[in-house]
Design a protein around this motif. Structure first.
Motif, mmCIF file in Angstrom:
data_model
loop_
_atom_site.group_PDB
_atom_site.id
_atom_site.type_symbol
_atom_site.label_atom_id
_atom_site.label_comp_id
_atom_site.label_asym_id
_atom_site.label_seq_id
_atom_site.Cartn_x
_atom_site.Cartn_y
_atom_site.Cartn_z
ATOM 1 N N ALA A 1 -14.891 -2.122 -8.084
ATOM 2 C CA ALA A 1 -13.897 -1.563 -7.173
ATOM 3 C C ALA A 1 -13.978 -2.153 -5.775
ATOM 4 O O ALA A 1 -15.060 -2.469 -5.286
ATOM 5 N N GLY A 2 -12.817 -2.264 -5.161
ATOM 6 C CA GLY A 2 -12.758 -2.689 -3.755
ATOM 7 C C GLY A 2 -12.833 -1.457 -2.874
ATOM 8 O O GLY A 2 -13.380 -0.428 -3.265
ATOM 9 N N ASP A 3 -12.256 -1.567 -1.716
ATOM 10 C CA ASP A 3 -12.286 -0.458 -0.758
ATOM 11 C C ASP A 3 -11.640 0.788 -1.361
ATOM 12 O O ASP A 3 -10.485 0.786 -1.759
ATOM 13 N N HIS A 4 -12.406 1.849 -1.396
ATOM 14 C CA HIS A 4 -11.930 3.040 -2.082
ATOM 15 C C HIS A 4 -10.731 3.686 -1.394
ATOM 16 O O HIS A 4 -9.929 4.378 -2.018
ATOM 17 N N ALA A 5 -10.607 3.466 -0.116
ATOM 18 C CA ALA A 5 -9.546 4.125 0.650
ATOM 19 C C ALA A 5 -8.162 3.540 0.382
ATOM 20 O O ALA A 5 -7.158 4.078 0.814
ATOM 21 N N THR A 6 -8.090 2.437 -0.329
ATOM 22 C CA THR A 6 -6.787 1.792 -0.505
ATOM 23 C C THR A 6 -6.104 2.216 -1.792
ATOM 24 O O THR A 6 -6.748 2.382 -2.823
ATOM 25 N N SER A 7 -4.812 2.329 -1.702
ATOM 26 C CA SER A 7 -4.039 2.707 -2.882
ATOM 27 C C SER A 7 -4.125 1.599 -3.914
ATOM 28 O O SER A 7 -4.174 1.856 -5.122
ATOM 29 N N PRO A 47 -15.195 6.123 -20.879
ATOM 30 C CA PRO A 47 -14.707 5.425 -19.690
ATOM 31 C C PRO A 47 -15.546 4.184 -19.385
ATOM 32 O O PRO A 47 -16.678 4.082 -19.869
ATOM 33 N N PRO A 48 -14.984 3.274 -18.619
ATOM 34 C CA PRO A 48 -15.760 2.093 -18.237
ATOM 35 C C PRO A 48 -16.744 2.460 -17.135
ATOM 36 O O PRO A 48 -16.599 3.497 -16.487
ATOM 37 N N LEU A 49 -17.675 1.594 -16.947
ATOM 38 C CA LEU A 49 -18.571 1.746 -15.805
ATOM 39 C C LEU A 49 -17.759 1.359 -14.552
ATOM 40 O O LEU A 49 -16.955 0.430 -14.589
ATOM 41 N N VAL A 50 -17.945 2.109 -13.489
ATOM 42 C CA VAL A 50 -17.242 1.748 -12.245
ATOM 43 C C VAL A 50 -18.270 1.455 -11.165
ATOM 44 O O VAL A 50 -19.134 2.289 -10.873
ATOM 45 N N TYR A 51 -18.206 0.267 -10.631
ATOM 46 C CA TYR A 51 -19.147 -0.122 -9.577
ATOM 47 C C TYR A 51 -18.390 -0.179 -8.248
ATOM 48 O O TYR A 51 -17.401 -0.897 -8.106
ATOM 49 N N GLN A 52 -18.860 0.574 -7.276
ATOM 50 C CA GLN A 52 -18.151 0.632 -6.001
ATOM 51 C C GLN A 52 -18.584 -0.512 -5.079
ATOM 52 O O GLN A 52 -19.706 -0.541 -4.598
ATOM 53 N N ALA A 53 -17.665 -1.429 -4.832
ATOM 54 C CA ALA A 53 -17.967 -2.543 -3.926
ATOM 55 C C ALA A 53 -16.954 -2.511 -2.783
ATOM 56 O O ALA A 53 -16.532 -1.438 -2.356
ATOM 57 N N ASN A 54 -16.613 -3.661 -2.271
ATOM 58 C CA ASN A 54 -15.472 -3.726 -1.344
ATOM 59 C C ASN A 54 -14.708 -5.017 -1.623
ATOM 60 O O ASN A 54 -15.061 -5.760 -2.533
ATOM 61 N N PHE A 55 -13.710 -5.312 -0.838
ATOM 62 C CA PHE A 55 -12.807 -6.416 -1.186
ATOM 63 C C PHE A 55 -13.333 -7.821 -0.881
ATOM 64 O O PHE A 55 -12.539 -8.739 -0.747
ATOM 65 N N SER A 56 -14.614 -8.000 -0.753
ATOM 66 C CA SER A 56 -15.093 -9.322 -0.338
ATOM 67 C C SER A 56 -15.777 -10.121 -1.432
ATOM 68 O O SER A 56 -16.236 -9.575 -2.441
ATOM 69 N N ARG A 75 0.834 -1.203 0.000
ATOM 70 C CA ARG A 75 0.000 0.000 0.000
ATOM 71 C C ARG A 75 0.872 1.257 0.000
ATOM 72 O O ARG A 75 2.020 1.236 0.453
ATOM 73 N N VAL A 76 0.333 2.293 -0.462
ATOM 74 C CA VAL A 76 1.011 3.579 -0.480
ATOM 75 C C VAL A 76 0.119 4.554 0.257
ATOM 76 O O VAL A 76 -1.045 4.722 -0.103
ATOM 77 N N ALA A 77 0.638 5.164 1.291
ATOM 78 C CA ALA A 77 -0.183 6.145 1.998
ATOM 79 C C ALA A 77 -0.096 7.475 1.272
ATOM 80 O O ALA A 77 0.946 7.824 0.720
ATOM 81 N N ARG A 78 -1.165 8.176 1.267
ATOM 82 C CA ARG A 78 -1.190 9.464 0.570
ATOM 83 C C ARG A 78 -0.173 10.418 1.163
ATOM 84 O O ARG A 78 -0.185 10.665 2.375
ATOM 85 N N GLY A 79 0.649 10.914 0.333
ATOM 86 C CA GLY A 79 1.527 11.997 0.738
ATOM 87 C C GLY A 79 2.582 11.672 1.782
ATOM 88 O O GLY A 79 3.414 12.492 2.076
ATOM 89 N N ALA A 80 2.511 10.488 2.336
ATOM 90 C CA ALA A 80 3.511 10.184 3.361
ATOM 91 C C ALA A 80 4.832 9.846 2.694
ATOM 92 O O ALA A 80 4.873 9.164 1.682
ATOM 93 N N ASN A 81 5.885 10.326 3.259
ATOM 94 C CA ASN A 81 7.182 10.029 2.679
ATOM 95 C C ASN A 81 7.800 8.815 3.347
ATOM 96 O O ASN A 81 8.838 8.872 3.981
ATOM 97 N N THR A 82 7.080 7.703 3.236
ATOM 98 C CA THR A 82 7.598 6.463 3.801
ATOM 99 C C THR A 82 7.909 5.491 2.691
ATOM 100 O O THR A 82 7.422 5.624 1.575
ATOM 101 N N ASN A 83 8.682 4.481 3.035
ATOM 102 C CA ASN A 83 9.026 3.460 2.069
ATOM 103 C C ASN A 83 7.807 2.619 1.766
ATOM 104 O O ASN A 83 6.991 2.372 2.646
#
Lengths: 346, 346
Positions: free
Chosen positions: A197-203, A223-232, A160-168
Motif C-alpha cells: 500500500a501507498g499513502d493510506h490517506a489517499t483515495s 484476504p491478501p496480506l497488506v503491507y503498509q508502505a508509502n508511494f516511494s 483523488r476523491v475527498a471523503r464526503g466532499a461534494n466536489t467534482n
DNA sequence: CTGAAAGCGCTTACAG
DNA sequence: CTGAAAGCGCTTACAG
C-alpha cells in the motif's frame, strides 16, 4: 544628468499603449477599439481594420486586469500542484495547461505546501479571483476545497476523491484495477498474494486496495496480506526486504504504484529472486520507467491526457453555466502486459 | 419562480465583498481600509484593528486586479515550462513557485508548445502584464525572449543559455562537468572514450560536449567519439546498440544526461556487458533513477533548489531596481560517485 | 454602427 | 492619522 535621463527615456519608450492610444491613432473612439477586440462586438469591418492596424503599430495588448475588473471574470484557473516525484502529475499539469490555454484561460500555479503552511497565509489565489480550481495533490486534505466552495468557486479534483466532499472529481477506475490485479494473479496460480500500500490517506490507494482485497477474498477465500508502505521507490524496497524473507513469502504482489513495484523489483533481484518465476508483480500508473528494458513491469495505465481534458471540461462547464451539480467521473484503466506476470498455462 | 429565485439568492450570498463594504462595517473611510491592508500604510492601530475585524467578518480579500491596475504591478511572473520527461524541470518548477510565493508573487504557467504554436496566438501572458518571465525550456529558440525584452520585461533563463542573447541565465557548470568526466575516465584507463550527445540545439548539451572533448584531446591526444542522440532513454539504448558492436567499441562513456546513460546501461547489460568492468559510464543531472539499486549511476548533480532560488533572486532584483545589467550565473556541479566507474588503482 | 459616460475596486497624492 | 476624490484601462448599457 545623462544617467538620470536615460531611465526616463526608456520608460517612455516602453510604456505600454492603451486602448486610448490606439483610438487616437486610428481616429475612432475608445469604445470602438474595445469593440474591435471583443468577439462579436458591433463594429463595421472598416473600423475594425483601422483599429487592428493601429493596434499592431503600437503593439497594443488589451490589459487583462482592466478587463477582468469590469467583467468580473479573471480568466484565471488555479492549479494545485503536489510536491511529489511521480511523473504522472507533471504530465497532467502539461495537459491541463494546454487544455486551459486552448479555452482562453491562463493557469496560476499553487505549490501544495504553500497552502499547507498555515491558515494565516491567505492564498494569493483568491486575490486574483480565480474562476475555478483544479486540485491535483493526492494527499492534501486541506480546507482549500471548502474555502472555494464557500466562495462559490468551482473545484475539480484530479486523481483523488475527498471523503464526503461534494466536489467534482475525475479519477481512473482504481477499484477495477485492483479487481483485475487479483484475477490476474490468482489465474496464474498465486496462493499468497499481497498488496503493498501507498499513502493510506489517499483515495487512490484505498480504492486500489479494497478492489484487490475484496476480489482476492472472493476467489481464494482469504484476504491478501497488506503491507503498509508509502508511494516511494524506497518504500517498495523496504517492503520487499521485509516480506520476501518471511517463512512463506508472498508469491504475487500488487503494488499501489509502479514506483513501489520498481523498488520491490530491484531489491527482489538483489536477493536473487527471479521475476516472474518466483515472484509475480503488478504495478499501477504505467510511468515511463515501467517500460524500461530493466523492468518491463506489467501495470495499469491511466489515460492522463483524457483525465486532464475531462477535468477542464467539467470545470469550465460549471464556470459557464453556474450549475453546481457535482460530477464524479471514473475513467477506465487498461492493462499493459509486460514481463512481470507468468504466461497463462492452458 | 422558486427556481429563478435560487440562483439570484446564491449570487447575493456569494458576492465577494469590497473595501467599501468593509469600510461601512468598520465605520471608517474606504481609504482607511486600503491603508490597513498596505504594509507601512499610515493608519492608527485602532483603525487597523477595526478594519481587520470587519474584513474578517466579511471574508474580504483585496482584489488583485484593481490593485494591479492602479499600481501597474501585476504581482505575476510567467514561467515557461517545457514538455519534457526530465524530473529536473518538475523539481525546478516546485522550487520556483515556492520561492516566488515567499516573495509575494504568483506564477502563471506557460506550456512551451502554446507559444511555439505560431505567432498569431499572442500569449495571454502579456495581457496579464507579467512583471517577469522565467524560461525553463531547454530547446525553445523562440522569440518569446526578444518580445519580453522589447516590452522591457525582465527574463531569466533557467538551465540554458541562448546564443548571443543578452539575457540573464542561471545554469550549472556544464563545461566543468565535461572536463571532470574526461579526467575521471582517463584516470581509470579509458582509451576509447565516447560522448553520447543529447539535443544538439541546447546549450546544456553543447557545453557538456565541448568540455569533455577538449579535455579528452588534451589528455589523450585525440578526440573522443561523439554519437549524436537526443535526451531520451530510448536514444541511449539505440546509441548503445550501435556503439557497442563496433570492432573496437568505446570503453568509457560520458552521456549528456542520466536518462541517456540509463538507456545505455539497460542495453549494455542485455548484450552481456558488465559495468563497470567492460564499460564505464558517467551521466549528468542525478535524477532520482540514477540512485536506484539497479543503476547506481555515477553522475554529476546540479543544485536545482539553488538554481531556482537564484533565478528568482535575479529576476526580482531586475524587477525592483529596474536595472538591466545582465547576469550570467554559473553554479558548480558535484560529482556523485556510485557504481559505474572502476576503483582508482593506486 | 458609433461615441460619451458610468463604473469595476482599488491606491495615492492632497488637504486637512 | 484621516477622508474625499482622481484615476488605473477597460466593458457596456444608453442614446443617437
Amino acid at each position: 544628468m545623462i544617467e538620470s535621463d536615460k531611465p526616463l527615456a526608456q520608460k517612455n519608450r516602453n510604456r505600454v499603449s492603451t486602448s486610448i492610444d490606439v483610438a487616437k491613432l486610428a481616429g475612432v473612439s475608445q469604445s470602438a477599439v474595445s469593440r474591435a477586440f471583443t468577439p462579436g462586438g458591433s463594429v463595421s469591418e472598416e473600423t475594425r481594420a483601422k483599429v487592428l492596424k493601429a493596434a499592431k503599430a503600437l503593439g497594443y495588448r488589451p490589459n487583462a486586469f482592466a478587463k477582468g475588473l469590469i467583467t468580473q471574470q479573471s480568466g484565471l484557473i488555479g492549479i494545485v500542484f503536489p510536491s511529489t516525484q511521480s511523473p504522472i502529475y507533471t504530465q497532467a499539469l502539461q495537459y491541463l495547461t494546454r487544455a486551459l490555454v486552448a479555452e482562453g484561460y491562463s493557469s496560476i500555479l499553487i505549490p501544495f505546501d504553500t497552502y499547507a503552511d498555515g491558515d494565516h497565509s491567505i492564498p494569493q489565489l483568491f486575490h486574483y479571483r480565480v474562476e475555478g480550481v483544479i486540485v491535483m495533490s493526492s494527499t492534501l486534505e486541506s480546507h482549500l476545497v471548502e474555502e472555494c466552495l464557500d466562495l462559490n468557486i468551482p473545484v475539480v479534483q484530479l486523481g483523488r476523491v475527498a471523503r464526503g466532499a461534494n466536489t467534482n472529481c475525475v479519477v481512473c477506475d482504481n477499484a477495477s484495477g485492483g479487481v483485475m490485479a487479483a484475477e490476474l494473479l490468482v489465474a496464474r496460480g498465486c496462493l499468497r498474494p499481497a498488496f503493498i500500500a501507498g499513502d493510506h490517506a489517499t483515495s487512490t490507494n484505498r480504492e486500489r486496495e479494497s478492489g484487490f482485497c475484496r476480489r482476492i477474498e472472493q476467489l481464494l477465500g482469504y484476504p491478501p496480506l497488506v503491507y503498509q508502505a508509502n508511494f516511494s521507490y524506497e518504500a517498495g524496497g523496504a517492503a520487499a526486504r521485509e516480506l520476501l524473507v518471511m517463512p512463506s513469502p508472498p508469491d504475487g504482489l500488487f503494488c499501489a504504484t509502479d514506483l513501489i513495484a520498481i523498488g520491490v523489483m530491484d531489491v527482489a533481484r538483489e536477493m536473487g529472486l527471479s521475476i516472474p518465476d518466483q515472484l509475480q508483480l503488478i504495478g499501477f500508473d504505467d510511468i515511463p520507467q515501467a517500460a524500461w528494458v530493466g523492468y518491463q513491469l506489467t501495470t495499469f495505465s491511466q489515460d492522463i491526457e483524457r483525465i486532464a481534458e475531462e477535468s477542464v471540461r467539467i470545470l469550465l462547464c460549471q464556470i459557464k453555466r453556474d450549475d453546481n451539480r457535482c460530477t464524479h467521473l471514473i475513467l477506465p484503466v487498461t492493462l499493459v502486459q509486460r514481463g512481470t506476470l507468468r504466461e497463462l498455462t492452458g
